[in-house]
Design an enzyme around this catalytic site. Structure first.
Site, mmCIF file in Angstrom:
data_model
loop_
_atom_site.group_PDB
_atom_site.id
_atom_site.type_symbol
_atom_site.label_atom_id
_atom_site.label_comp_id
_atom_site.label_asym_id
_atom_site.label_seq_id
_atom_site.Cartn_x
_atom_site.Cartn_y
_atom_site.Cartn_z
ATOM 1 N N ALA A 66 0.868 -1.179 0.000
ATOM 2 C CA ALA A 66 0.000 0.000 0.000
ATOM 3 C C ALA A 66 0.907 1.231 0.000
ATOM 4 C CB ALA A 66 -0.902 -0.017 1.232
ATOM 5 N N GLU A 114 -0.900 -9.292 -0.453
ATOM 6 C CA GLU A 114 -2.353 -9.451 -0.255
ATOM 7 C C GLU A 114 -3.066 -9.541 -1.606
ATOM 8 O OE1 GLU A 114 -2.279 -6.011 2.349
ATOM 9 O OE2 GLU A 114 -3.176 -7.192 3.949
HETATM 10 N N1 COA Z 1 4.568 3.068 -0.813
HETATM 11 C C1 COA Z 1 4.950 4.209 -1.398
HETATM 12 N N2 COA Z 1 6.115 4.342 -2.067
HETATM 13 C C2 COA Z 1 6.896 3.259 -2.147
HETATM 14 C C3 COA Z 1 6.556 2.035 -1.550
HETATM 15 C C4 COA Z 1 5.322 1.961 -0.869
HETATM 16 N N3 COA Z 1 4.896 0.834 -0.294
HETATM 17 N N4 COA Z 1 7.560 1.160 -1.778
HETATM 18 C C5 COA Z 1 8.481 1.821 -2.501
HETATM 19 N N5 COA Z 1 8.080 3.077 -2.713
HETATM 20 C C6 COA Z 1 8.782 4.144 -3.444
HETATM 21 C C7 COA Z 1 9.972 4.678 -2.674
HETATM 22 O O1 COA Z 1 9.567 5.657 -1.750
HETATM 23 C C8 COA Z 1 10.807 5.252 -3.798
HETATM 24 O O2 COA Z 1 10.245 6.477 -4.209
HETATM 25 P P1 COA Z 1 11.208 7.779 -4.479
HETATM 26 O O3 COA Z 1 12.131 7.307 -5.574
HETATM 27 O O4 COA Z 1 10.253 8.834 -4.901
HETATM 28 O O5 COA Z 1 11.915 8.024 -3.193
HETATM 29 C C9 COA Z 1 10.571 4.258 -4.940
HETATM 30 O O6 COA Z 1 9.350 3.609 -4.639
HETATM 31 C C10 COA Z 1 11.650 3.210 -5.062
HETATM 32 O O7 COA Z 1 11.778 2.546 -3.819
HETATM 33 P P2 COA Z 1 13.180 2.336 -3.069
HETATM 34 O O8 COA Z 1 12.895 2.120 -1.613
HETATM 35 O O9 COA Z 1 14.111 3.434 -3.416
HETATM 36 O O10 COA Z 1 13.680 0.983 -3.765
HETATM 37 P P3 COA Z 1 14.701 -0.076 -3.167
HETATM 38 O O11 COA Z 1 15.031 -0.995 -4.300
HETATM 39 O O12 COA Z 1 15.816 0.598 -2.456
HETATM 40 O O13 COA Z 1 13.877 -0.899 -2.064
HETATM 41 C C11 COA Z 1 11.955 -2.087 -1.216
HETATM 42 C C12 COA Z 1 12.817 -1.729 -2.463
HETATM 43 C C13 COA Z 1 10.732 -2.838 -1.739
HETATM 44 C C14 COA Z 1 12.791 -2.968 -0.277
HETATM 45 C C15 COA Z 1 11.556 -0.785 -0.491
HETATM 46 O O14 COA Z 1 11.010 0.103 -1.433
HETATM 47 C C16 COA Z 1 10.507 -0.993 0.585
HETATM 48 O O15 COA Z 1 10.835 -1.490 1.637
HETATM 49 N N6 COA Z 1 9.256 -0.588 0.323
HETATM 50 C C17 COA Z 1 8.192 -0.624 1.314
HETATM 51 C C18 COA Z 1 7.706 -2.032 1.524
HETATM 52 C C19 COA Z 1 6.619 -2.036 2.554
HETATM 53 O O16 COA Z 1 6.815 -1.752 3.711
HETATM 54 N N7 COA Z 1 5.415 -2.397 2.104
HETATM 55 C C20 COA Z 1 4.267 -2.500 2.971
HETATM 56 C C21 COA Z 1 3.493 -1.247 2.956
HETATM 57 S S1 COA Z 1 2.075 -1.394 4.017
#
Ligand code: COA
Length: 260
Positions: A66, A114
């Site tokens: 999300a 999900e």
């Molecule tokens: N919601 C909103 N934005 C998200 C997102 C999410 N769930 N997951 C990733 N993004 C965005 C990041 O903020 C980033 O945006 P920006 O470039 O404008 O800063 C972009 O997507 C790329 O993500 P980034 O974190 O830089 O990629 P990464 O390869 O370093 O890491 C993940 C990948 C998946 C490990 C990491 O993005 C992450 O942990 N995401 C959240 C996962 C999460 O907690 N999901 C459950 C949500 S309830």
């Protein structure tokens, strides 16, 4: 039908819906959930669509969850509505009456897992990672994760993934029953489309009967589930496809299922 955050394309009877916010790893914001509702309603209503493949754009993610930026500003009342919006989408997919395949091309985290769990089959690249990391944000899964993970993989896996918040690799997720099949990343699309085409050539009403019976049976006592199965079984005998399938077998030829 055009969308801001989705791509929709047909190849024969297979409809592909691609989440298309790759710069945000296809995170599910409110508008994307709304568009998915519309896209799945359209797929359900279109008799030309027999199978749906759901995937994410870009090389990294199916869906990374999300939208955290959007959730950051929600009040509890808005969060309740957001959860219901997401949960209704997952139920809509689960109850579509046509097979939905998740083509898991990368991260399927939080709302992404999900979403994949609401699909009927999950085909994943060996590089994919899945998990319910909400605990790391001070949250609980809100689009059905605690319930569908419990039903798919049992209490130990549901508690491990949700409590520890640590993503697991595709091979372990398949061993736990969370993923249907894991294939080399380079073969993901071909393998998924092979299964999708197999389903597109199957008898649609029989597919629907199976989807309904498994869904109902999962929540029913055994006797009630068996009775439901009997009724669904009997209904297939009213279809031309049942006559075609059995006749084709006896004539040693391939069946041609029309959906009637
Ligand atoms: N919601 C909103 N934005 C998200 C997102 C999410 N769930 N997951 C990733 N993004 C965005 C990041 O903020 C980033 O945006 P920006 O470039 O404008 O800063 C972009 O997507 C790329 O993500 P980034 O974190 O830089 O990629 P990464 O390869 O370093 O890491 C993940 C990948 C998946 C490990 C990491 O993005 C992450 O942990 N995401 C959240 C996962 C999460 O907690 N999901 C459950 C949500 S309830």
């Amino acid at each position: 039908m055009t969308f801001r955050n989705l791509l929709v394309e047909d190849a024969g009877a297979v409809r592909r819906i691609t989440l298309n916010r790759p710069d945000k790893l296809n995170a599910l914001n409110h508008d994307t959930l709304t568009e998915l509702h519309q896209a799945f309603a359209a797929a359900a209503d279109d008799p030309g669509v027999r199978v749906v493949v759901l995937t994410g754009a870009g090389p990294k993610a199916f869906v990374a969850g999300a939208d955290i930026a959007e959730m950051n500003g929600l009040t509890p009342a808005q969060a309740r509505d957001f959860s219901r919006h997401g949960q209704r989408l997952m139920s809509r997919i689960e109850q579509l009456g046509k097979p939905v395949l998740a083509m898991v091309n990368g991260f399927a985290l939080g709302g992404g897992l999900e979403l994949a769990m609401a699909c009927h089959l999950r085909i994943a690249a060996d590089t994919a990672k899945v998990g319910q990391p909400e605990i790391n944000l001070g949250l609980v899964p809100g689009f059905g994760g605690t319930q569908r993970l419990l039903r798919l993989a049992g209490r130990p896996a549901a508690l491990e993934l949700c409590l520890l918040g640590q993503p697991i690799d595709a091979a372990r997720a398949a061993a736990l029953g969370i993923l249907t099949r894991v294939v080399p990343a380079a073969e993901l699309e071909a393998e998924t489309l092979k299964l999708a085409n197999q389903l597109a050539n199957a008898a649609p009403q029989a597919l629907r009967g199976i989807l309904d019976a498994v869904l109902v049976g999962g929540e029913a006592a055994l006797d009630a589930g068996l009775e439901f199965e009997t009724q669904v079984f009997a209904v297939t005998f009213s279809t031309e496809d049942m006559k075609e399938g059995t006749s084709a077998f006896l004539a040693r030829r391939s069946p041609n299922f029309t959906g009637r």
